[in-house]
Design an enzyme around this catalytic site. Structure first.
Site, PDB file in Angstrom:
ATOM      1  CE1 TYR A  12      -4.162   1.119  -0.607  1.00 39.45           C
ATOM      2  CE2 TYR A  12      -3.747   2.615   1.215  1.00 39.45           C
ATOM      3  CZ  TYR A  12      -4.509   2.235   0.129  1.00 39.45           C
ATOM      4  OH  TYR A  12      -5.610   2.967  -0.225  1.00 39.45           O
ATOM      5  NE  ARG A  47      -8.869  12.504  -3.024  1.00 34.85           N
ATOM      6  CZ  ARG A  47      -8.089  11.935  -2.104  1.00 34.85           C
ATOM      7  NH1 ARG A  47      -6.837  12.305  -1.980  1.00 34.85           N
ATOM      8  NH2 ARG A  47      -8.569  10.984  -1.316  1.00 34.85           N
ATOM      9  CE  LYS A  98      -8.229   1.704   2.271  1.00 33.78           C
ATOM     10  NZ  LYS A  98      -7.438   2.906   2.521  1.00 33.78           N
ATOM     11  CD  GLU A 146      -9.370   4.087  -0.409  1.00 27.88           C
ATOM     12  OE1 GLU A 146      -8.314   4.623  -0.042  1.00 27.88           O
ATOM     13  OE2 GLU A 146     -10.283   3.755   0.369  1.00 27.88           O
ATOM     14  CG  ASP A 147      -7.619   7.054  -3.490  1.00 30.27           C
ATOM     15  OD1 ASP A 147      -7.770   7.628  -2.397  1.00 30.27           O
ATOM     16  OD2 ASP A 147      -6.597   6.406  -3.759  1.00 30.27           O
ATOM     17  CG  ASP A 177     -10.314   4.123   4.400  1.00 30.06           C
ATOM     18  OD1 ASP A 177     -10.633   3.996   5.599  1.00 30.06           O
ATOM     19  OD2 ASP A 177      -9.143   4.094   4.011  1.00 30.06           O
ATOM     20  CG  ASP A 178     -10.130   8.384   0.184  1.00 28.14           C
ATOM     21  OD1 ASP A 178      -9.029   7.886   0.446  1.00 28.14           O
ATOM     22  OD2 ASP A 178     -10.769   8.099  -0.837  1.00 28.14           O
ATOM     23  CG  ASN A 182      -0.481   9.220   2.328  1.00 32.64           C
ATOM     24  OD1 ASN A 182       0.485   9.088   3.064  1.00 32.64           O
ATOM     25  ND2 ASN A 182      -1.714   8.890   2.696  1.00 32.64           N
TER      26      ASN A 182
END
Length: 619
Positions: free
Chosen positions: A137, A192, A210, A282-283, A305-306, A446
């Site tokens: 990850y 993203r 993930k 996610e993202d 989750d973000d 990150n």
């Protein structure tokens, strides 16, 4: 050839399995034994044989197959005649892995192992979680996504495009997946990816990585996991001109057509796999992330989750820090650099925690200051602010100078979610140390190259007083003869346990309260030694799996209390039920044991009446 290692290295590798042994229930108690038999997974002899078996990563054991298994399953002679233990195989893999020239090469090798031998892949990962989590990850997965077209080997998820925009078409794609037992989906549209921006279908590495953590850190079974990417195009011109690009070569679709695709996917996924299927977003880009979360979180078992995972893990770090500062979170002022989806989610969860500590919502919002690309969010900008930012607007002069904000506000905590490397200058860090005996500074962007400051700078500029955390891992720092171990505010402390509870107890939806409860459990799990000796505000990474079990128990208890769990009846022993259903990285015996029936029921040769055979009796 593998190079010779020192005895210390051999000892370090061969003993790693000891930390990951599964705790076994006490079967001497008849009631515990009965529950164990009820909850345990049952062995099923595989229907695949021969080369098909060896090409099935979920069943393949390589040279760990016994002679009986090789002969019975039709693979005798297809493998070298040596017999290895799983520990030998894990030793071989990790030794070779440590000889790779860089992290991307390690990622490719692990990816290949996952394609061949699933059990061994997760054995190596769980035995060496601190070393390998940054490979599977963040930050290495970001590098892998950037080069995905070049390193692509085998498909690992499903691709749903804007051209497949109907429930029936998406259902057919989902039906093409090799298992019907999917219970957890991680989905992205690639807009993203980490702090790297729009990577289109190259972003498939994120759901894959993930879900690998779902398995390694929470024991969610691999066959329950499905990575998905929605390909609606990309606005990344470089990718559109990349000869290796694996997605649609068109500009990103937005608006009603995009919304219909997401709607159709949610309906098709739950139609195919069930209403209680967990779907983690996610993202997604900022313009869609919050909007889609608000749209679906009350109707489906889903979370982002973000937003929610990041919020929970940051609040966990802040709550752990309060054990050192001796001040409640509601007594601190917090400055955020960055006001995107992740930062806003953290701010809102801080508000919920402060309200639980006795503040009103208005009082809690008043203690949070947000700085975006236009500067401090103030009341003079209200007309141009989004709905979620208005409540954080302050009656202060407009400024883009973060140092000026820090001097004016005098915060106890400074949180970075801006992806602007070096935004926390030495002057800002020193000002935080001047204001606070133990300043809290979280540089969460990150990958590591985009962090607002380094761990070394934070400790050096505060003479070791800082309570520091980052989004991606930093090396330990030695200063004035003391060793500091910077904590990583990794969502992996949160989402595996929440997902495990949601999957096992088949919850209807996932309220925000569950993430706050998880944050508190993570904060409680930080040892005094971590806080006071190493200034580390998060638990050790190797403790995450046990932490996930505790979070899953809390999720289950909360969901049964609030009529959100659909698994009935409620398990009598919640923790045993969870542990018995977790994936084991130990090889299974693939052939069921035989057993005897009573002799009279298994006797051959019931007397047959004499039949006249006309054609045979004639002369």
């Amino acid at each position: 050839m593998l190079s010779r290692l020192s005895p210390a290295s051999i000892r370090r590798i061969s003993t790693t399995a000891l930390c990951c042994e599964k705790s076994e229930p006490d079967l001497s108690d008849p009631k515990t034994l009965a529950l164990h038999k009820l909850y345990r997974p049952e062995r099923i002899t595989p229907s695949k044989r021969g080369i098909d078996l060896l090409k099935s990563p979920g069943l393949n054991k390589g040279m760990a197959f016994s002679l009986h298994e090789r002969q019975y399953l039709g693979i005798h002679g297809l493998l070298p005649p040596a017999f290895m233990t799983e520990e030998q195989q894990a030793y071989r893999i990790i030794t070779k892995l440590r000889q790779q020239p860089d992290n991307l090469a390690k990622y490719i090798q692990l990816d290949s192992l996952q394609d061949r031998n699933e059990k061994l892949y997760y054995r190596v990962l769980t035995d060496n979680v601190k070393e390998l989590m940054p490979i599977v990850y963040t930050p290495t997965v970001g590098q892998a996504c950037q080069h995905f077209g070049f390193i692509y080997r085998n498909p690992k998820g499903l691709y749903v495009t804007i051209n497949d925009n109907s429930i029936s078409k998406i259902y057919q794609i989902l039906a093409n997946w090799h298992t019907e037992t999917v219970r957890a989906i991680v989905i992205t549209d690639g807009e993203r990816i980490l702090g790297l921006g729009d990577l289109g279908t190259y972003g498939i590495g994120i759901p894959v990585g993930k879900l690998a953590l779902y398995v390694a850190l929470a024991g969610i079974r691999p066959e329950w996991c499905l990575p998905v990417i929605l390909d609606v195009g990309t606005d990344n011109t470089e990718l559109l001109n990349d000869p290796f690009y694996t997605g649609l070569r068109r500009k990103r679709v937005r608006g009603p057509e995009y919304d219909t695709l997401v709607d159709n996917f949610m309906k098709a996924a739950t139609k195919r796999f069930g209403r209680d299927t967990l779907i983690q977003f996610e993202d997604f880009g900022n313009q869609n992330a919050y909007r889609l979360l608000d749209r679906y979180k009350g109707e489906y078992c889903m979370f982002n989750d973000d937003i929610q995972g990041t919020a929970a893990v940051v609040v966990a770090g802040l709550l752990a820090s309060t054990r050192v500062t001796k001040k409640k979170l509601s007594q601190e002022k917090i400055v955020f650099l960055g006001a995107g989806g992740a930062a806003t989610g953290v701010a809102e969860m801080c508000v919920r925690q402060m309200m639980d500590e006795g503040l009103t919502e208005e009082e809690a919002c008043g203690r949070i200051y947000m700085v975006d690309i236009e500067g401090l969010i103030t009341k003079s900008r209200v007309k141009s602010l989004g709905e979620r930012h208005v409540k954080f607007a302050k009656d202060l002069p407009d400024t883009k100078n973060l140092l000026e904000v820090v001097k004016t506000v005098k915060p106890g905590a400074l949180i970075g979610a801006s992806t602007v490397a070096g935004a926390f200058t030495e002057e800002i860090i020193k000002e935080m140390a001047r204001i606070n005996p133990r300043p809290i500074i979280f540089a969460l962007s990150n990958p590591t190259s985009k962090a607002e400051c380094t761990a070394e700078a934070a400790y050096r500029c505060t003479n070791g007083a800082v309570l520091f955390a980052s989004g991606s891992p930093f090396e330990n720092v030695e200063l004035n003869g003391k060793l500091y171990k910077p904590g990583q505010g990794n969502n992996a402390y949160i989402f595996p346990g929440v997902a495990l509870g949601a999957v096992l107890f088949a919850v209807k939806n996932i309220p925000d309260k569950l993430f706050l409860l998880a944050a508190r459990m993570v904060a409680e799990a930080v040892s005094e030694k971590s806080l006071n000796t190493y200034s580390r505000v998060y638990p050790r990474l190797k403790d995450i799996k046990e932490l996930s079990v505790k979070i899953a128990v809390e999720v289950g208890e909360y969901c049964y209390r609030h009529d959100l769990a659909t698994l009935h009846p409620k398990p009598e022993d919640m923790e045993m039920f969870i542990r018995q259903n977790m994936y084991s990285v130990e090889y299974d015996e693939l052939i069921n044991k035989t057993y005897e029936w009573p002799a009279k029921d298994s006797k051959h040769g019931f007397p047959v009446p004499v039949l006249r055979r006309t054609s045979m009796d004639e002369e």
